[in-house]
Write a protein that holds these residues in place. Structure first.
Motif, PDB file in Angstrom:
ATOM      1  N   ASP A   1       9.685  -0.839  -2.028  1.00 53.60           N
ATOM      2  CA  ASP A   1       9.076  -0.515  -3.470  1.00 53.60           C
ATOM      3  C   ASP A   1       8.097   0.776  -3.124  1.00 53.60           C
ATOM      4  N   LEU A   2       7.176   0.868  -1.955  1.00 48.79           N
ATOM      5  CA  LEU A   2       6.515   2.005  -1.760  1.00 48.79           C
ATOM      6  C   LEU A   2       7.112   3.236  -1.829  1.00 48.79           C
ATOM      7  N   LEU A   3       8.269   3.256  -0.959  1.00 48.15           N
ATOM      8  CA  LEU A   3       9.267   4.478  -0.975  1.00 48.15           C
ATOM      9  C   LEU A   3       9.683   4.992  -2.462  1.00 48.15           C
ATOM     10  N   GLN A   4      10.008   3.920  -3.124  1.00 44.07           N
ATOM     11  CA  GLN A   4      10.547   4.268  -4.648  1.00 44.07           C
ATOM     12  C   GLN A   4       9.559   4.867  -5.495  1.00 44.07           C
ATOM     13  N   LEU A   5       8.101   4.256  -5.160  1.00 39.06           N
ATOM     14  CA  LEU A   5       7.033   4.853  -5.919  1.00 39.06           C
ATOM     15  C   LEU A   5       6.670   6.388  -5.548  1.00 39.06           C
ATOM     16  N   GLY A   6       7.282   6.657  -4.246  1.00 35.66           N
ATOM     17  CA  GLY A   6       6.994   8.035  -3.903  1.00 35.66           C
ATOM     18  C   GLY A   6       6.022   8.129  -2.666  1.00 35.66           C
ATOM     19  N   PHE A   7       5.809   7.212  -1.847  1.00 33.95           N
ATOM     20  CA  PHE A   7       5.186   7.066  -0.688  1.00 33.95           C
ATOM     21  C   PHE A   7       5.970   7.761   0.243  1.00 33.95           C
ATOM     22  N   GLY A   8       5.288   8.243   1.306  1.00 34.56           N
ATOM     23  CA  GLY A   8       5.810   8.844   2.731  1.00 34.56           C
ATOM     24  C   GLY A   8       5.363   8.023   3.937  1.00 34.56           C
ATOM     25  N   GLY A   9       6.309   7.590   4.806  1.00 33.50           N
ATOM     26  CA  GLY A   9       5.783   6.881   5.949  1.00 33.50           C
ATOM     27  C   GLY A   9       5.161   7.846   7.138  1.00 33.50           C
ATOM     28  N   LEU A  10       3.911   7.764   7.073  1.00 39.02           N
ATOM     29  CA  LEU A  10       3.291   8.644   8.113  1.00 39.02           C
ATOM     30  C   LEU A  10       3.177   8.185   9.374  1.00 39.02           C
ATOM     31  N   TYR A  11       3.076   6.812   9.724  1.00 41.20           N
ATOM     32  CA  TYR A  11       3.176   6.072  10.833  1.00 41.20           C
ATOM     33  C   TYR A  11       3.889   4.780  10.678  1.00 41.20           C
ATOM     34  N   LYS A  12       4.158   3.953  11.600  1.00 41.11           N
ATOM     35  CA  LYS A  12       4.692   2.722  11.337  1.00 41.11           C
ATOM     36  C   LYS A  12       3.700   1.562  10.514  1.00 41.11           C
ATOM     37  N   SER A  13       4.232   1.236   9.262  1.00 45.07           N
ATOM     38  CA  SER A  13       3.503   0.481   8.522  1.00 45.07           C
ATOM     39  C   SER A  13       2.290   1.207   8.031  1.00 45.07           C
ATOM     40  N   VAL A  14       2.201   2.638   7.863  1.00 46.58           N
ATOM     41  CA  VAL A  14       1.137   3.358   7.206  1.00 46.58           C
ATOM     42  C   VAL A  14       1.993   4.313   6.216  1.00 46.58           C
TER      43      VAL A  14
ATOM     44  N   ILE B   1       1.614   6.827   2.825  1.00 46.90           N
ATOM     45  CA  ILE B   1       0.601   7.770   2.031  1.00 46.90           C
ATOM     46  C   ILE B   1       1.263   8.437   0.675  1.00 46.90           C
ATOM     47  N   SER B   2       0.347   8.573  -0.131  1.00 46.58           N
ATOM     48  CA  SER B   2       0.757   9.344  -1.294  1.00 46.58           C
ATOM     49  C   SER B   2      -0.403   9.985  -1.843  1.00 46.58           C
ATOM     50  N   PRO B   3      -0.089  11.313  -2.216  1.00 46.76           N
ATOM     51  CA  PRO B   3      -1.319  12.204  -3.141  1.00 46.76           C
ATOM     52  C   PRO B   3      -1.528  11.678  -4.207  1.00 46.76           C
ATOM     53  N   TRP B   4      -0.747  10.976  -5.056  1.00 44.58           N
ATOM     54  CA  TRP B   4      -1.096  10.108  -6.194  1.00 44.58           C
ATOM     55  C   TRP B   4      -1.620   8.900  -5.985  1.00 44.58           C
ATOM     56  N   ASP B   5      -2.616   8.487  -6.820  1.00 43.23           N
ATOM     57  CA  ASP B   5      -3.244   7.162  -6.899  1.00 43.23           C
ATOM     58  C   ASP B   5      -2.267   5.997  -7.527  1.00 43.23           C
ATOM     59  N   TYR B   6      -1.589   5.361  -6.699  1.00 45.89           N
ATOM     60  CA  TYR B   6      -0.641   4.391  -7.167  1.00 45.89           C
ATOM     61  C   TYR B   6      -1.148   2.938  -6.505  1.00 45.89           C
ATOM     62  N   ALA B   7      -2.632   2.879  -6.456  1.00 46.31           N
ATOM     63  CA  ALA B   7      -3.286   1.693  -5.872  1.00 46.31           C
ATOM     64  C   ALA B   7      -2.743   0.397  -6.812  1.00 46.31           C
ATOM     65  N   ALA B   8      -2.698   0.554  -8.129  1.00 43.44           N
ATOM     66  CA  ALA B   8      -2.625  -0.663  -8.747  1.00 43.44           C
ATOM     67  C   ALA B   8      -1.350  -0.871  -8.794  1.00 43.44           C
ATOM     68  N   GLU B   9      -0.380  -0.193  -8.626  1.00 46.51           N
ATOM     69  CA  GLU B   9       1.273  -0.259  -8.429  1.00 46.51           C
ATOM     70  C   GLU B   9       1.537  -1.164  -7.247  1.00 46.51           C
ATOM     71  N   ALA B  10       0.872  -0.443  -5.954  1.00 50.36           N
ATOM     72  CA  ALA B  10       1.072  -0.957  -4.846  1.00 50.36           C
ATOM     73  C   ALA B  10       0.596  -2.525  -4.594  1.00 50.36           C
ATOM     74  N   LEU B  11      -0.723  -2.592  -5.047  1.00 61.83           N
ATOM     75  CA  LEU B  11      -1.011  -3.815  -5.081  1.00 61.83           C
ATOM     76  C   LEU B  11      -0.295  -5.094  -5.903  1.00 61.83           C
ATOM     77  N   ARG B  12       0.212  -4.569  -7.002  1.00 60.59           N
ATOM     78  CA  ARG B  12       1.088  -5.450  -7.640  1.00 60.59           C
ATOM     79  C   ARG B  12       2.396  -5.720  -6.895  1.00 60.59           C
ATOM     80  N   PHE B  13       3.053  -4.866  -6.400  1.00 57.57           N
ATOM     81  CA  PHE B  13       4.146  -5.027  -5.409  1.00 57.57           C
ATOM     82  C   PHE B  13       3.876  -6.125  -4.498  1.00 57.57           C
ATOM     83  N   ALA B  14       2.518  -5.856  -3.716  1.00 58.48           N
ATOM     84  CA  ALA B  14       2.152  -6.704  -2.486  1.00 58.48           C
ATOM     85  C   ALA B  14       2.052  -8.098  -3.056  1.00 58.48           C
ATOM     86  N   GLU B  15       1.431  -8.342  -4.205  1.00 58.63           N
ATOM     87  CA  GLU B  15       1.329  -9.643  -4.836  1.00 58.63           C
ATOM     88  C   GLU B  15       2.710 -10.262  -5.180  1.00 58.63           C
TER      89      GLU B  15
END
Length: 248
Positions: free
Chosen positions: A88-101, A103-117
């Motif tokens: 889900d994070l990759l589909q939003l546009g995040f990149g994997g900086l390190y294992k389980s880390v 990052i995205s230059p855009w503020d997808y906090a609400a979407e990421a939290l919704r996926f986590a929930e």
């Protein structure tokens, strides 16, 4: 349902394929059917669709230089949840900086939290937003981190298709109001699906993180202009007109 089947049959898609696709979307929780042959988007379906449609809007947004970081630690016993959340994070546009880390230059906090929930991982996820003190990705590193070279090749092919195959058909007058706008709407859907596929794979990084030969902005600009042209070719009295209202 009848109109949906008519549209996709005009695109050469059998009605049973349409019905099977709707059944799958219903099972996965993206649509629900309050009564026979009537479907509507669920909250999850609307969120997914909104995410796809809003991504191209990032092309014109100015970046404030801050990054959103999502960190999580999920045990191997919950690997399926972890992998689904990562997808889900990759589909939003995040990149994997390190294992389980991620990052995205855009503020997808609400979407990421919704996926986590959604995956039951909210208590295993930490998020922060700010600037890197050291080691912020450069355009060259961003190209590697998001595999932009392969995506740029895809954009090159899509631009070639648009200019040499798609636009000449439209210019030749093979769309119009003779079929109440159906042919124009079918072409609109064809191009829209290609753009949606590109949006799913493109993190829509700000210009500061892109190499000079990046073709994404050019490709989306020309496709958007073509969608607007097709939308305006659909007569105002056509039953398909309201589907393209945001491009008028």
């Amino acid at each position: 349902m009848k109109l949906l089947v008519e549209i996709y049959e005009a695109r050469g898609v059998d009605h049973q394929i349409v019905r099977n696709a709707l059944a799958r979307l219903k099972r996965e929780g993206y649509v629900h059917s309050p009564e026979r042959s009537r479907y509507s988007l669920t909250k999850a379906g609307m969120s997914f669709l909104t995410g796809i449609n809003s991504k191209p809007q990032l092309l014109d947004r100015r970046w404030d230089g801050r990054w959103l970081s999502v960190l999580f630690e999920v045990p191997e016993t919950e690997r399926k949840k972890r992998d689904a959340f990562r997808g889900d994070l990759l589909q939003l546009g995040f990149g994997g900086l390190y294992k389980s880390v991620y990052i995205s230059p855009w503020d997808y906090a609400a979407e990421a939290l919704r996926f986590a929930e959604h995956h039951g991982l909210a208590d295993r996820v930490t998020m922060s937003r700010g600037a890197f003190v050291h080691g912020a990705p450069t355009p060259r590193q961003a190209t590697q981190l998001w595999r932009l070279d392969a995506l740029n090749e895809t954009y090159e092919k899509q631009l070639a298709w648009l200019r040499s195959e798609f636009l000449p058909v439209i210019a030749a007058g093979q769309i119009g109001d003779s079929d109440d706008g159906l042919s124009a709407f079918v072409r609109f859907l064809e191009l829209g699906e290609r753009m949606a596929d590109l949006s799913l794979n493109d993190p829509m990084l700000p210009e500061e993180l892109l190499e000079e030969d990046w073709l994404g902005r050019t490709c989306f600009g020309e496709m958007q202009a073509c969608l607007t042209r097709l939308a305006n070719a659909i007569p105002a009295t056509s039953p398909y007109r309201h589907f393209v209202s945001r491009y008028l």
